[in-house]
Every structure is written in structure tokens, then in C-alpha cells.
Design a protein around this motif. Structure first.
Motif, PDB file in Angstrom:
ATOM      1  N   GLN A 110      34.444  38.306  39.153  1.00  0.00           N
ATOM      2  CA  GLN A 110      34.557  39.771  39.159  1.00  0.00           C
ATOM      3  C   GLN A 110      33.933  40.387  37.903  1.00  0.00           C
ATOM      4  OE1 GLN A 110      35.397  41.206  41.854  1.00  0.00           O
ATOM      5  NE2 GLN A 110      36.103  39.312  42.848  1.00  0.00           N
ATOM      6  N   GLY A 111      33.252  39.562  37.129  1.00  0.00           N
ATOM      7  CA  GLY A 111      32.565  40.077  35.943  1.00  0.00           C
ATOM      8  C   GLY A 111      33.485  40.384  34.781  1.00  0.00           C
ATOM      9  N   ILE A 144      39.227  44.527  37.580  1.00  0.00           N
ATOM     10  CA  ILE A 144      40.558  43.939  37.395  1.00  0.00           C
ATOM     11  C   ILE A 144      41.347  43.980  38.698  1.00  0.00           C
ATOM     12  CG2 ILE A 144      42.772  44.238  36.211  1.00  0.00           C
ATOM     13  CD1 ILE A 144      41.149  45.280  33.795  1.00  0.00           C
ATOM     14  N   ALA A 145      41.259  45.094  39.411  1.00  0.00           N
ATOM     15  CA  ALA A 145      41.973  45.224  40.687  1.00  0.00           C
ATOM     16  C   ALA A 145      41.467  44.194  41.695  1.00  0.00           C
ATOM     17  CB  ALA A 145      41.807  46.632  41.237  1.00  0.00           C
ATOM     18  N   PHE A 147      40.119  41.304  40.977  1.00  0.00           N
ATOM     19  CA  PHE A 147      40.557  39.989  40.498  1.00  0.00           C
ATOM     20  C   PHE A 147      42.003  39.716  40.928  1.00  0.00           C
ATOM     21  CE2 PHE A 147      43.022  38.038  36.973  1.00  0.00           C
ATOM     22  CZ  PHE A 147      42.646  36.726  37.197  1.00  0.00           C
ATOM     23  N   VAL A 148      42.872  40.685  40.701  1.00  0.00           N
ATOM     24  CA  VAL A 148      44.278  40.509  41.083  1.00  0.00           C
ATOM     25  C   VAL A 148      44.403  40.316  42.586  1.00  0.00           C
ATOM     26  CG1 VAL A 148      46.542  41.629  41.178  1.00  0.00           C
ATOM     27  CG2 VAL A 148      45.154  41.788  39.097  1.00  0.00           C
ATOM     28  N   ASP A 149      43.646  41.072  43.359  1.00  0.00           N
ATOM     29  CA  ASP A 149      43.682  40.951  44.819  1.00  0.00           C
ATOM     30  C   ASP A 149      43.173  39.581  45.254  1.00  0.00           C
ATOM     31  OD1 ASP A 149      43.928  42.244  47.562  1.00  0.00           O
ATOM     32  OD2 ASP A 149      41.817  41.647  47.548  1.00  0.00           O
ATOM     33  N   GLN A 150      42.111  39.100  44.605  1.00  0.00           N
ATOM     34  CA  GLN A 150      41.547  37.795  44.965  1.00  0.00           C
ATOM     35  C   GLN A 150      42.544  36.674  44.692  1.00  0.00           C
ATOM     36  OE1 GLN A 150      37.689  37.074  43.277  1.00  0.00           O
ATOM     37  NE2 GLN A 150      37.639  34.912  43.848  1.00  0.00           N
ATOM     38  N   VAL A 151      43.224  36.747  43.558  1.00  0.00           N
ATOM     39  CA  VAL A 151      44.228  35.720  43.243  1.00  0.00           C
ATOM     40  C   VAL A 151      45.393  35.801  44.221  1.00  0.00           C
ATOM     41  CG1 VAL A 151      45.879  34.923  41.509  1.00  0.00           C
ATOM     42  CG2 VAL A 151      43.577  35.623  40.806  1.00  0.00           C
ATOM     43  N   ALA A 152      45.805  37.017  44.582  1.00  0.00           N
ATOM     44  CA  ALA A 152      46.923  37.179  45.513  1.00  0.00           C
ATOM     45  C   ALA A 152      46.600  36.624  46.900  1.00  0.00           C
ATOM     46  CB  ALA A 152      47.308  38.648  45.613  1.00  0.00           C
ATOM     47  N   VAL A 179      41.414  46.578  28.568  1.00  0.00           N
ATOM     48  CA  VAL A 179      41.936  45.260  28.211  1.00  0.00           C
ATOM     49  C   VAL A 179      43.259  45.092  28.961  1.00  0.00           C
ATOM     50  CG1 VAL A 179      42.842  43.781  26.389  1.00  0.00           C
ATOM     51  CG2 VAL A 179      40.868  45.242  25.946  1.00  0.00           C
ATOM     52  N   THR A 180      43.327  44.067  29.774  1.00  0.00           N
ATOM     53  CA  THR A 180      44.532  43.821  30.566  1.00  0.00           C
ATOM     54  C   THR A 180      45.173  42.510  30.134  1.00  0.00           C
ATOM     55  OG1 THR A 180      43.624  44.990  32.470  1.00  0.00           O
ATOM     56  CG2 THR A 180      45.465  43.507  32.886  1.00  0.00           C
TER      57      THR A 180
END
Length: 207
Positions: A110-111, A144-145, A147-152, A179-180
Motif C-alpha cells: 500500500q506504499g 493506511i485504510a 492496509f488495515v482492510d487488507q489485513v482484516a 503517522v499511525t
């Protein structure tokens, strides 16, 4: 010795009176026998009847359990199937490194800049273990959104907690706006037999 009773009186009685006295004596003997002996037997019979009733109740309860046995076996089989299905969603100990690599790769896809990726000590629960991973990623909100969706959406269960989002004070370009920081937690299934052996070996080591 004066007894106050002359046995000869009975001999002088008429035959009908003698028969009455004999019947009275028989009645007294039978009554005494019933009082001293039959009463005890009656109490014994009562106790036996109580025991029989209790045994009949126990047998009836066991019959009901036997009648439900096929249903109970079916429910147990369904529970085992559900446990196996859920266990397939939790990686084994050998699969954890691969899963952590997949999470890291998802961030790069996701860069995102992965500034921190620190797996912590495993936390054992009853049937599973948590593998907390401290993370810090830098990038746009959209990345970031995703990335979180892909992991979920991964086949294995991974959750995020303690997530904070703030502006990147060291941003180099518009892609690094945020920064998360978060704690990602994969869960792995604990093999109960292996866990028992491990605990037994630890117990022997302490001795």
C-alpha cells in the motif's frame, strides 16, 4: 409362694370357657410376636421399598440419558467441527513468521513506510495465544485504510488495537501525511496435547 392365681380354676372351667381361655392365650402370643418381631420386619420392608423407589428413579434418569445419547453425540460432533473450523482460522506456531511477513508485505504493497514492526512476547490463553506486534507506519490516510482492510481480509485472524493517528512532522512529501501507531495481534491455535507436554517438561525442569 402365693401367686394370686390358682391354675386349678382353669381345670374346673367348662369346656367352652377353657376354649375361650386358650384362644385368649393364643391371641396374646401372636400379639407379642407381632410386636417384638413383625414390627422390626415391617421397618426393614419400608426401608427396602424406599431403596427400590430410589433405584427406580435412578434407572428412569439413566434411561432418559440413554435416550438423549444420540442427540448428545450429534451435538458433540458439531462442536468439534466448529472448533476445527475456528482453529483453521488461527495459524499454528510454525505459521506465525509467515503471517507476520504477510502483514509487513501488506504495508509495503500500500506504499506505506514501515517505521516500526516489533513482535512482542506471546501471551497464552485457554485455547489460543496472542502474538502482539507493535507497529508504526507512515503514509496517507487512504493507504493506511487499505492496509488495515487488507489485513482484516486475511484468512487468519488479526486485530488492531491502541491505534493512534497524527500528522507526520517529518513528512517528505504529500504521501507521508500521517503517522499511525497500533498494536496488531495475530492469534494462533494452541494444540492442547503439545501444550500439556510443554508444561510437563517445564515442570520436570523446575524439579
Amino acid at each position: 409362694m402365693e401367686l394370686g392365681f390358682d391354675p386349678l380354676i382353669i381345670l374346673r372351667m367348662k369346656p367352652l370357657q377353657k376354649a375361650g381361655v386358650a384362644l385368649l392365650l393364643c391371641f396374646l402370643v401372636v400379639a407379642g410376636y407381632g410386636y417384638f418381631f413383625l414390627q422390626e420386619r415391617i421397618e426393614t420392608i419400608k426401608k427396602m421399598n424406599v431403596n427400590i423407589q430410589q433405584q427406580e428413579q435412578d434407572m428412569a434418569s439413566k434411561r432418559r440419558m440413554l435416550a438423549r445419547l444420540p442427540q448428545m453425540r450429534e451435538e458433540l460432533a458439531k462442536l468439534k467441527e466448529e472448533e476445527a473450523r475456528l482453529a483453521r482460522k488461527l495459524p499454528s506456531k510454525e505459521e506465525i513468521p509467515t503471517l507476520l511477513t504477510d502483514i509487513s508485505n501488506a504495508a509495503h504493497e500500500q506504499g506505506l513506510e514501515l517505521a516500526l514492526f516489533a513482535p512482542g512476547a506471546e501471551i497464552s490463553r485457554d485455547l489460543y495465544a496472542e502474538v502482539p506486534v507493535g507497529m508504526e507506519v507512515r503514509g496517507s490516510f487512504h493507504a493506511i485504510a487499505l492496509f488495515v482492510d487488507q489485513v482484516a481480509r486475511m484468512s487468519r485472524i488479526v486485530t488492531f488495537a491502541d491505534m493512534t493517528v497524527e500528522a507526520n512532522k517529518e513528512q517528505k512529501d504529500l504521501k507521508d501525511l500521517l503517522v499511525t501507531k497500533a498494536r496488531a495481534t495475530p492469534y494462533r491455535f494452541l494444540d492442547q496435547q503439545a501444550l500439556a507436554k510443554e508444561q510437563a517438561s517445564k515442570g520436570k525442569g523446575k524439579k
